[in-house]
Design an enzyme around this catalytic site. Structure first.
Site, PDB file in Angstrom:
ATOM      1  N   ARG A   1      63.041  44.481  27.311  1.00  0.00           N
ATOM      2  CA  ARG A   1      64.145  43.536  27.487  1.00  0.00           C
ATOM      3  C   ARG A   1      65.513  44.088  27.536  1.00  0.00           C
ATOM      4  O   ARG A   1      65.815  44.910  26.488  1.00  0.00           O
ATOM      5  CB  ARG A   1      63.777  42.384  26.468  1.00  0.00           C
ATOM      6  CG  ARG A   1      62.516  41.670  26.610  1.00  0.00           C
ATOM      7  CD  ARG A   1      62.190  40.630  25.764  1.00  0.00           C
ATOM      8  NE  ARG A   1      60.709  39.927  26.041  1.00  0.00           N
ATOM      9  CZ  ARG A   1      60.021  39.322  25.142  1.00  0.00           C
ATOM     10  NH1 ARG A   1      60.614  39.337  24.041  1.00  0.00           N
ATOM     11  NH2 ARG A   1      59.042  38.702  25.400  1.00  0.00           N
TER      12      ARG A   1
ATOM     13  N   HIS B   1      53.903  33.432  25.522  1.00  0.00           N
ATOM     14  CA  HIS B   1      54.426  33.069  24.371  1.00  0.00           C
ATOM     15  C   HIS B   1      53.525  33.649  23.090  1.00  0.00           C
ATOM     16  O   HIS B   1      52.275  33.813  23.148  1.00  0.00           O
ATOM     17  CB  HIS B   1      54.106  31.490  24.000  1.00  0.00           C
ATOM     18  CG  HIS B   1      55.007  30.653  25.031  1.00  0.00           C
ATOM     19  ND1 HIS B   1      54.926  29.286  25.102  1.00  0.00           N
ATOM     20  CD2 HIS B   1      55.975  31.114  25.808  1.00  0.00           C
ATOM     21  CE1 HIS B   1      55.807  28.821  25.806  1.00  0.00           C
ATOM     22  NE2 HIS B   1      56.267  29.878  26.451  1.00  0.00           N
TER      23      HIS B   1
ATOM     24  N   ASP C   1      61.877  33.661  25.949  1.00  0.00           N
ATOM     25  CA  ASP C   1      61.687  34.633  24.796  1.00  0.00           C
ATOM     26  C   ASP C   1      62.429  34.175  23.577  1.00  0.00           C
ATOM     27  O   ASP C   1      62.804  35.378  22.816  1.00  0.00           O
ATOM     28  CB  ASP C   1      61.585  36.247  25.370  1.00  0.00           C
ATOM     29  CG  ASP C   1      60.865  36.339  26.610  1.00  0.00           C
ATOM     30  OD1 ASP C   1      59.769  35.999  26.790  1.00  0.00           O
ATOM     31  OD2 ASP C   1      61.420  36.753  27.387  1.00  0.00           O
TER      32      ASP C   1
ATOM     33  N   VAL D   1      54.640  39.547  29.241  1.00  0.00           N
ATOM     34  CA  VAL D   1      53.681  39.435  30.190  1.00  0.00           C
ATOM     35  C   VAL D   1      53.664  40.865  31.024  1.00  0.00           C
ATOM     36  O   VAL D   1      52.658  41.410  31.381  1.00  0.00           O
ATOM     37  CB  VAL D   1      54.092  38.271  31.177  1.00  0.00           C
ATOM     38  CG1 VAL D   1      53.105  38.277  32.520  1.00  0.00           C
ATOM     39  CG2 VAL D   1      53.654  37.053  30.728  1.00  0.00           C
ATOM     40  N   THR D   2      54.942  41.479  31.210  1.00  0.00           N
ATOM     41  CA  THR D   2      54.858  42.641  32.078  1.00  0.00           C
ATOM     42  C   THR D   2      55.048  43.820  31.390  1.00  0.00           C
ATOM     43  O   THR D   2      55.152  44.976  31.811  1.00  0.00           O
ATOM     44  CB  THR D   2      56.204  42.419  33.088  1.00  0.00           C
ATOM     45  OG1 THR D   2      57.371  42.289  32.183  1.00  0.00           O
ATOM     46  CG2 THR D   2      56.232  41.403  34.005  1.00  0.00           C
TER      47      THR D   2
HETATM   48  P1  IMP Z   1      59.331  34.645  38.114  1.00  0.00           P
HETATM   49  O1  IMP Z   1      59.637  33.306  37.714  1.00  0.00           O
HETATM   50  O2  IMP Z   1      58.095  35.278  37.762  1.00  0.00           O
HETATM   51  O3  IMP Z   1      59.574  34.865  39.780  1.00  0.00           O
HETATM   52  O4  IMP Z   1      60.664  35.522  37.535  1.00  0.00           O
HETATM   53  C1  IMP Z   1      62.002  35.122  37.945  1.00  0.00           C
HETATM   54  C2  IMP Z   1      62.940  35.602  36.857  1.00  0.00           C
HETATM   55  O5  IMP Z   1      62.487  34.713  35.567  1.00  0.00           O
HETATM   56  C3  IMP Z   1      62.686  36.896  36.526  1.00  0.00           C
HETATM   57  O6  IMP Z   1      63.950  37.623  36.018  1.00  0.00           O
HETATM   58  C4  IMP Z   1      61.518  37.205  35.172  1.00  0.00           C
HETATM   59  O7  IMP Z   1      61.758  38.033  34.289  1.00  0.00           O
HETATM   60  C5  IMP Z   1      62.305  35.710  34.502  1.00  0.00           C
HETATM   61  N1  IMP Z   1      61.097  35.142  33.755  1.00  0.00           N
HETATM   62  C6  IMP Z   1      60.255  34.548  34.150  1.00  0.00           C
HETATM   63  N2  IMP Z   1      59.324  33.890  33.052  1.00  0.00           N
HETATM   64  C7  IMP Z   1      59.895  34.200  32.154  1.00  0.00           C
HETATM   65  C8  IMP Z   1      59.521  34.255  30.706  1.00  0.00           C
HETATM   66  O8  IMP Z   1      58.535  33.632  30.071  1.00  0.00           O
HETATM   67  N3  IMP Z   1      60.446  35.087  29.825  1.00  0.00           N
HETATM   68  C9  IMP Z   1      61.525  35.716  30.336  1.00  0.00           C
HETATM   69  N4  IMP Z   1      61.708  35.812  31.576  1.00  0.00           N
HETATM   70  C10 IMP Z   1      61.145  34.966  32.440  1.00  0.00           C
HETATM   71 MG    MG Z   2      58.140  34.898  26.212  1.00  0.00          MG
END
Ligand code: IMP
Ligand code: MG
Length: 337
Positions: free
Chosen positions: A253, A42, A13, A248-249
Site C-alpha cells: 500500500r 476486511h 482500508d 485482496v491483491t
Molecule cells: P476496482 O474497484 O477493483 O476496479 O479498483 C479501482 C480502484 O479502487 C483501485 O485503485 C483499487 O486498488 C481500489 N480499491 C478497490 N477496492 C478497494 C478496497 O477495498 N481497498 C482499497 N482500495 C480498493
Molecule cells: Mg481492505
C-alpha cells in the site's frame, strides 16, 4: 445505536472491519449487512485468528448476529461459498434476491481492460458486473439456484428490525475518496462509497440512520494508482510503521500522513455523528494495547483532542492494536448512555 453505519473516510482500508467487529461484539446488533463487494477485503483479528473477509460482514464475530448481503451487494459464488463454510455461518446468512452475481466473464473482461489496468483496479469483476447491471443484463441472486437456501427479503428484515427497536449495523466498503462520485475520478471504484449510498444499497431511508461512524486510520494508505496527497516513500513508510500490504491483491500500500482537509470533507459528505481512528499505535507506540483514554500517552491524547476540534465531531473510538477488542471506547463519556 439503532441503525449504525460504519463508513470509510479515506481510500479504503481504514479499519472498518475491526471497528465493525468491535461494535458487533459490544452492541450485539440483531442484523449486520455489508455493502460493496469482493474487491474489498476486511480484516478482523479475534483471539489470535486473522479473518480476511470479502463478502461476509465482519460482525459475524458475534454469533447471534444475522448476516446480510443487501440488494446493492454483488456476490461471487465461489467466494461466498468458501467464506460461508470457513466461518460456519450458513444458518445465519441471507442474500437479498436483488443482489447481483459476478461471473467469470466479468473478471476476464476487467483483466484485459486497459483503463482499469491503468488505474490499478483489483480486476475482481465488480465494475464489469455493475456495468451489466446498469445495462439491465446482470444475473441476480434470485436467478441463482445454488443461493436459494439463503434468499430472503433483507430489506424487509432490516426495516422491521428497526421498527422493533432492534439494532442494525451496516458496514461500508472502500472509502469516500474511492467513491465513483466523490473520489479522485477516474482513480476510483465502481460504486459510491458514501453513507448515503450505503443506505441506498441496503434499502434503508436516509432518516433511518442514527449513528454514522466515519473511520479514519491515523495515516493514509492507498492501493492502485491515483493522487495521494503527501505521499511518502516505501522506505519512509516502513520507518514510520505505516507499511501495509493489500488484503485482496497483496500489493504494497502507498502511504501518506493523515490529511485534515480530506478528513473534514469526509465528515461533511457522510454527515458523521462520530469519528473512529484506527492504528493510533502506529503514531504513538506507547498507545498499543491500551483500552482506556487515561492510559494513553499524553501526546496521543493531544493529537486526538486537536483532531476532534478540527473535525468538530466526537471522536468516540480509538484503535490501539489489531485484535478486535483493542479499542478505547468513549461513546458513553462523549454521547451519554
Ligand atoms: P476496482 O474497484 O477493483 O476496479 O479498483 C479501482 C480502484 O479502487 C483501485 O485503485 C483499487 O486498488 C481500489 N480499491 C478497490 N477496492 C478497494 C478496497 O477495498 N481497498 C482499497 N482500495 C480498493
Ligand atoms: Mg481492505
Amino acid at each position: 445505536m439503532a441503525l449504525t453505519l460504519v463508513c470509510g473516510g479515506g481510500f479504503g482500508d481504514e479499519g472498518k472491519g475491526k471497528v465493525s467487529a468491535y461494535l458487533a461484539l459490544k452492541d450485539e446488533p440483531l442484523i449486520a449487512a455489508r455493502t460493496g463487494s469482493v474487491n474489498a477485503g476486511h480484516t478482523v483479528v479475534l483471539q489470535g485468528r486473522r479473518y480476511k473477509l470479502r463478502l461476509i460482514p465482519a460482525a459475524f464475530v458475534n454469533r447471534s448476529t444475522i448476516l446480510v448481503i443487501p440488494p446493492g451487494g454483488l456476490v461471487r459464488l465461489d467466494v461466498f461459498e468458501r467464506e460461508v463454510s470457513e466461518l460456519g455461518v450458513e444458518s445465519r446468512v441471507h442474500v437479498d434476491p436483488m443482489a447481483g452475481i459476478i461471473e467469470d466473464k466479468h473478471r476476464e473482461a476487467e483483466m484485459k481492460d486497459d483503463v482499469l489496468r491503468s488505474i490499478g483496479s483489483t480486476a475482481q469483476g465488480v465494475g464489469a458486473a455493475m456495468a451489466d447491471r446498469v445495462m439491465r443484463r446482470l444475473r441476480l441472486a434470485r436467478d441463482e439456484p445454488s443461493l436459494s437456501k439463503y434468499i430472503a427479503d433483507t430489506v424487509e428484515m432490516m426495516n422491521n428490525a428497526l421498527d422493533n427497536e432492534e439494532k442494525v449495523l451496516i458496514e461500508g466498503s472502500q472509502g469516500l475518496y474511492l467513491s465513483l462520485y466523490h473520489g479522485t475520478y477516474p482513480y476510483v471504484t465502481s460504486r459510491d462509497t458514501s453513507a448515503a449510498a450505503m443506505l441506498s444499497e441496503a434499502g434503508l431511508g436516509p432518516r433511518r440512520a442514527d449513528d454514522i461512524i466515519v473511520v479514519f486510520k491515523a495515516y493514509l494508505t492507498r492501493v492502485g494508482e491515483g493522487p495521494l496527497p503527501g505521499e511518502i516513500s516505501i522506505e519512509e513508510s516502513m520507518r514510520r510503521g505505516f507499511y501495509e500490504e493489500a488484503t485482496v491483491t497483496g500489493r504494497a500500500r502507498r502511504t501518506a500522513p493523515f490529511n485534515m482537509e480530506l478528513a473534514r470533507r469526509a465528515v461533511q459528505i457522510n454527515t458523521a455523528t462520530q469519528v473512529a481512528v484506527t492504528k493510533l499505535d502506529a503514531l504513538f507506540p506507547e498507545a498499543r494495547g491500551k483500552t482506556e483514554w487515561n492510559m494513553l500517552p499524553w501526546d496521543a491524547r493531544r493529537w486526538v483532542n486537536r483532531l476532534e476540534e478540527e473535525l468538530n465531531t466526537p471522536i468516540t473510538l480509538l484503535g490501539t492494536g489489531e485484535e478486535a477488542d483493542l479499542m478505547v471506547d468513549m461513546r458513553r463519556d462523549k454521547l451519554g448512555p
